[in-house]
Design a protein around this motif. Sequence first.
Motif, mmCIF file in Angstrom:
data_model
loop_
_atom_site.group_PDB
_atom_site.id
_atom_site.type_symbol
_atom_site.label_atom_id
_atom_site.label_comp_id
_atom_site.label_asym_id
_atom_site.label_seq_id
_atom_site.Cartn_x
_atom_site.Cartn_y
_atom_site.Cartn_z
ATOM 1 N N GLY A 18 -2.940 5.949 -0.392
ATOM 2 C CA GLY A 18 -2.821 5.366 0.934
ATOM 3 C C GLY A 18 -1.973 6.242 1.827
ATOM 4 N N VAL A 19 -2.136 6.042 3.128
ATOM 5 C CA VAL A 19 -1.412 6.840 4.111
ATOM 6 C C VAL A 19 -1.061 5.959 5.300
ATOM 7 C CG1 VAL A 19 -3.542 7.635 5.236
ATOM 8 C CG2 VAL A 19 -1.455 8.988 5.470
ATOM 9 N N ALA A 20 0.058 6.271 5.935
ATOM 10 C CA ALA A 20 0.463 5.550 7.140
ATOM 11 C C ALA A 20 1.140 6.521 8.098
ATOM 12 C CB ALA A 20 1.426 4.408 6.796
ATOM 13 N N LEU A 21 1.065 6.176 9.372
ATOM 14 C CA LEU A 21 1.817 6.870 10.410
ATOM 15 C C LEU A 21 2.748 5.829 10.997
ATOM 16 C CD1 LEU A 21 2.257 9.435 12.178
ATOM 17 C CD2 LEU A 21 0.550 8.479 13.745
ATOM 18 N N ALA A 22 4.047 6.116 10.984
ATOM 19 C CA ALA A 22 5.017 5.122 11.423
ATOM 20 C C ALA A 22 6.104 5.770 12.274
ATOM 21 C CB ALA A 22 5.642 4.426 10.218
ATOM 22 N N ASP A 23 6.861 4.925 12.941
ATOM 23 C CA ASP A 23 7.975 5.334 13.778
ATOM 24 C C ASP A 23 9.259 4.883 13.093
ATOM 25 O OD1 ASP A 23 10.084 5.279 15.719
ATOM 26 O OD2 ASP A 23 8.596 5.249 17.317
ATOM 27 N N TYR A 24 10.124 5.829 12.710
ATOM 28 C CA TYR A 24 11.319 5.437 11.970
ATOM 29 C C TYR A 24 12.393 4.809 12.843
ATOM 30 C CZ TYR A 24 13.813 9.855 13.099
ATOM 31 O OH TYR A 24 14.443 10.903 13.722
ATOM 32 N N GLU A 25 12.316 4.948 14.151
ATOM 33 C CA GLU A 25 13.286 4.275 15.011
ATOM 34 C C GLU A 25 12.963 2.794 15.165
ATOM 35 O OE1 GLU A 25 13.657 6.475 18.654
ATOM 36 O OE2 GLU A 25 14.904 7.999 17.713
ATOM 37 N N SER A 26 11.697 2.483 15.372
ATOM 38 C CA SER A 26 11.315 1.084 15.576
ATOM 39 C C SER A 26 10.897 0.390 14.282
ATOM 40 C CB SER A 26 10.140 1.001 16.564
ATOM 41 O OG SER A 26 8.960 1.524 15.974
ATOM 42 N N GLY A 27 10.500 1.167 13.271
ATOM 43 C CA GLY A 27 10.008 0.580 12.029
ATOM 44 C C GLY A 27 8.549 0.151 12.112
ATOM 45 N N MET A 28 7.902 0.435 13.215
ATOM 46 C CA MET A 28 6.518 0.010 13.428
ATOM 47 C C MET A 28 5.533 1.048 12.894
ATOM 48 S SD MET A 28 6.831 -2.905 14.878
ATOM 49 C CE MET A 28 5.178 -3.192 15.399
ATOM 50 N N SER A 29 4.433 0.532 12.356
ATOM 51 C CA SER A 29 3.348 1.381 11.886
ATOM 52 C C SER A 29 2.344 1.572 13.013
ATOM 53 C CB SER A 29 2.680 0.722 10.678
ATOM 54 O OG SER A 29 1.569 1.469 10.277
ATOM 55 N N LEU A 30 1.929 2.819 13.236
ATOM 56 C CA LEU A 30 0.920 3.095 14.254
ATOM 57 C C LEU A 30 -0.480 3.055 13.656
ATOM 58 C CD1 LEU A 30 3.622 4.464 15.313
ATOM 59 C CD2 LEU A 30 2.109 5.814 16.741
ATOM 60 N N GLY A 31 -0.549 3.064 12.335
ATOM 61 C CA GLY A 31 -1.823 2.987 11.646
ATOM 62 C C GLY A 31 -1.638 3.248 10.173
ATOM 63 N N PHE A 32 -2.562 2.722 9.374
ATOM 64 C CA PHE A 32 -2.519 2.970 7.936
ATOM 65 C C PHE A 32 -3.921 2.822 7.369
ATOM 66 C CE2 PHE A 32 -1.325 -1.394 8.782
ATOM 67 C CZ PHE A 32 -2.145 -2.135 7.944
ATOM 68 N N GLU A 42 1.618 -1.266 5.104
ATOM 69 C CA GLU A 42 2.402 -1.660 6.267
ATOM 70 C C GLU A 42 3.857 -1.925 5.859
ATOM 71 O OE1 GLU A 42 1.706 -4.113 10.349
ATOM 72 O OE2 GLU A 42 0.701 -4.849 8.547
ATOM 73 N N VAL A 43 4.043 -2.603 4.738
ATOM 74 C CA VAL A 43 5.391 -2.863 4.224
ATOM 75 C C VAL A 43 6.038 -1.563 3.754
ATOM 76 C CG1 VAL A 43 6.710 -4.028 2.397
ATOM 77 C CG2 VAL A 43 4.877 -5.249 3.610
ATOM 78 N N ALA A 44 5.271 -0.735 3.039
ATOM 79 C CA ALA A 44 5.808 0.535 2.536
ATOM 80 C C ALA A 44 6.254 1.451 3.673
ATOM 81 C CB ALA A 44 4.767 1.232 1.666
ATOM 82 N N ALA A 45 5.448 1.535 4.720
ATOM 83 C CA ALA A 45 5.808 2.388 5.861
ATOM 84 C C ALA A 45 7.082 1.874 6.523
ATOM 85 C CB ALA A 45 4.669 2.446 6.864
ATOM 86 N N ALA A 46 7.166 0.564 6.708
ATOM 87 C CA ALA A 46 8.365 -0.013 7.321
ATOM 88 C C ALA A 46 9.595 0.230 6.441
ATOM 89 C CB ALA A 46 8.159 -1.503 7.564
ATOM 90 N N ALA A 47 9.452 0.048 5.137
ATOM 91 C CA ALA A 47 10.574 0.266 4.226
ATOM 92 C C ALA A 47 11.012 1.725 4.211
ATOM 93 C CB ALA A 47 10.196 -0.192 2.820
#
Length: 121
Positions: A18-32, A42-47
Motif C-alpha cells: 500500500g501507498v499513501a501521500l500525506a501531510d505531516y503538519e496536518s496529519g491528513m492523507s491526500l490519497g492512498f 489512512e490510519v498508517a499515514a496519519a500515525a
Amino acid sequence: MKIDEALKSAMTIDGAVGVALADYESGMSLGFLGGGHHLDLEVAAAANTEVVRAKVRALAALSIDDTIEDILITLGTQYHLIRPLTRTYGSLFLYLALDRSHANLALARHGLKRIEAALDI
C-alpha cells in the motif's frame, strides 16, 4: 504526474502492499491505494506523521542542517518506507508499505525518488 497516477505507479514497485501521500503538519492523507484489512493506510499515514515530525525535531535539536531523504522502518514481514517531499512540497511525504519477501529495498527507494520527481500537485 497527478496524485492518483503517483499512487498507482508506487503500487507497481515490487512488494508494494500500500501507498499513501500525506501531510505531516496536518496529519491528513491526500490519497492512498492498497492496504486492506491488515493495513489501514489512512490510519498508517496519519500515525506516521508523528514519525516524520519526530525526525524533523531531532534534526533541529541537533542543529543538523540537512534534509531527510527517507526513513525506513523494518518489521518482521514488511518494510515501511517514508519519503518526505520537503524539497518540493513542504510537509508532504510518501509512505510505502512493502512485503519484505517480495521487495527490493534499493529499487523501492529509487522508485519513490522517481515518483517524487514526476509528481505535480
